[in-house]
Design a protein around this motif. Structure first.
Motif, PDB file in Angstrom:
ATOM      1  N   THR A   1       0.927  -1.133  -0.036  1.00 17.43           N
ATOM      2  CA  THR A   1      -0.034   0.003   0.068  1.00 17.43           C
ATOM      3  C   THR A   1       0.830   1.254   0.054  1.00 17.43           C
ATOM      4  O   THR A   1       2.119   1.262   0.325  1.00 17.43           O
ATOM      5  CB  THR A   1      -1.157   0.036   1.262  1.00 17.43           C
ATOM      6  N   SER A   2       0.264   2.380  -0.515  1.00 20.69           N
ATOM      7  CA  SER A   2       0.996   3.637  -0.504  1.00 20.69           C
ATOM      8  C   SER A   2       1.013   4.245   0.703  1.00 20.69           C
ATOM      9  O   SER A   2      -0.124   3.995   1.618  1.00 20.69           O
ATOM     10  CB  SER A   2       0.132   4.557  -1.469  1.00 20.69           C
TER      11      SER A   2
ATOM     12  N   THR B   1       0.559   7.269   3.502  1.00 18.37           N
ATOM     13  CA  THR B   1      -0.284   8.396   3.601  1.00 18.37           C
ATOM     14  C   THR B   1       0.538   9.599   3.483  1.00 18.37           C
ATOM     15  O   THR B   1       1.907   9.539   3.608  1.00 18.37           O
ATOM     16  CB  THR B   1      -1.081   8.400   5.016  1.00 18.37           C
TER      17      THR B   1
ATOM     18  N   PHE C   1       4.489   9.852   4.485  1.00 15.88           N
ATOM     19  CA  PHE C   1       5.625  10.236   3.538  1.00 15.88           C
ATOM     20  C   PHE C   1       6.357  11.617   4.282  1.00 15.88           C
ATOM     21  O   PHE C   1       7.618  11.746   3.974  1.00 15.88           O
ATOM     22  CB  PHE C   1       4.948  10.624   2.277  1.00 15.88           C
TER      23      PHE C   1
ATOM     24  N   ILE D   1       5.579  13.079  -5.896  1.00 16.42           N
ATOM     25  CA  ILE D   1       5.068  11.901  -5.153  1.00 16.42           C
ATOM     26  C   ILE D   1       3.933  12.299  -4.224  1.00 16.42           C
ATOM     27  O   ILE D   1       2.877  11.745  -3.801  1.00 16.42           O
ATOM     28  CB  ILE D   1       6.282  11.040  -4.615  1.00 16.42           C
TER      29      ILE D   1
ATOM     30  N   HIS E   1       0.665  13.413  -5.582  1.00 17.16           N
ATOM     31  CA  HIS E   1      -0.158  12.157  -5.940  1.00 17.16           C
ATOM     32  C   HIS E   1      -0.720  11.339  -4.601  1.00 17.16           C
ATOM     33  O   HIS E   1      -1.859  11.033  -4.725  1.00 17.16           O
ATOM     34  CB  HIS E   1       0.814  11.119  -6.744  1.00 17.16           C
ATOM     35  N   LEU E   2      -0.074  11.361  -3.617  1.00 15.17           N
ATOM     36  CA  LEU E   2      -0.465  10.829  -2.332  1.00 15.17           C
ATOM     37  C   LEU E   2      -1.543  11.570  -1.693  1.00 15.17           C
ATOM     38  O   LEU E   2      -2.591  11.153  -1.485  1.00 15.17           O
ATOM     39  CB  LEU E   2       0.628  10.838  -1.129  1.00 15.17           C
TER      40      LEU E   2
ATOM     41  N   ASN F   1      -4.605  11.288  -4.295  1.00 17.79           N
ATOM     42  CA  ASN F   1      -5.342   9.988  -3.972  1.00 17.79           C
ATOM     43  C   ASN F   1      -6.053   9.808  -2.855  1.00 17.79           C
ATOM     44  O   ASN F   1      -7.030   8.849  -2.640  1.00 17.79           O
ATOM     45  CB  ASN F   1      -4.239   8.863  -4.157  1.00 17.79           C
TER      46      ASN F   1
END
Length: 65
Positions: free
Chosen positions: A2-3, A5, A9, A26, A29-30, A33
């Motif tokens: 999973t990415s 949060t 980050f 990056i 995009h987080l 999303n």
């Protein structure tokens, strides 16, 4: 996998003043999303407007005239 949060980050990458352009890409995009709009769900019962009630209750026969 999973990415992370956005908060995770930031915690790993430290101060935003030291980020490179790719870090900002990056991160952007987080954040985007997180706010992806999914299918519209039916409203919860409390969210529905109250049903309108006829002030004249049914009498069992049709009015004439």
């Amino acid at each position: 996998m999973t990415s992370p949060t956005p908060a995770q980050f930031r915690a790993v990458h430290g101060d935003m003043g030291r980020w490179q352009a790719v870090d900002f890409e990056i991160y952007e995009h987080l954040v985007e999303n997180q706010y992806v709009v999914g299918p519209k769900l039916p409203p919860e019962p409390a969210d529905r407007p109250a049903a309108r009630r006829d002030p004249r209750p049914p009498t069992g026969f049709r009015p004439t005239g």
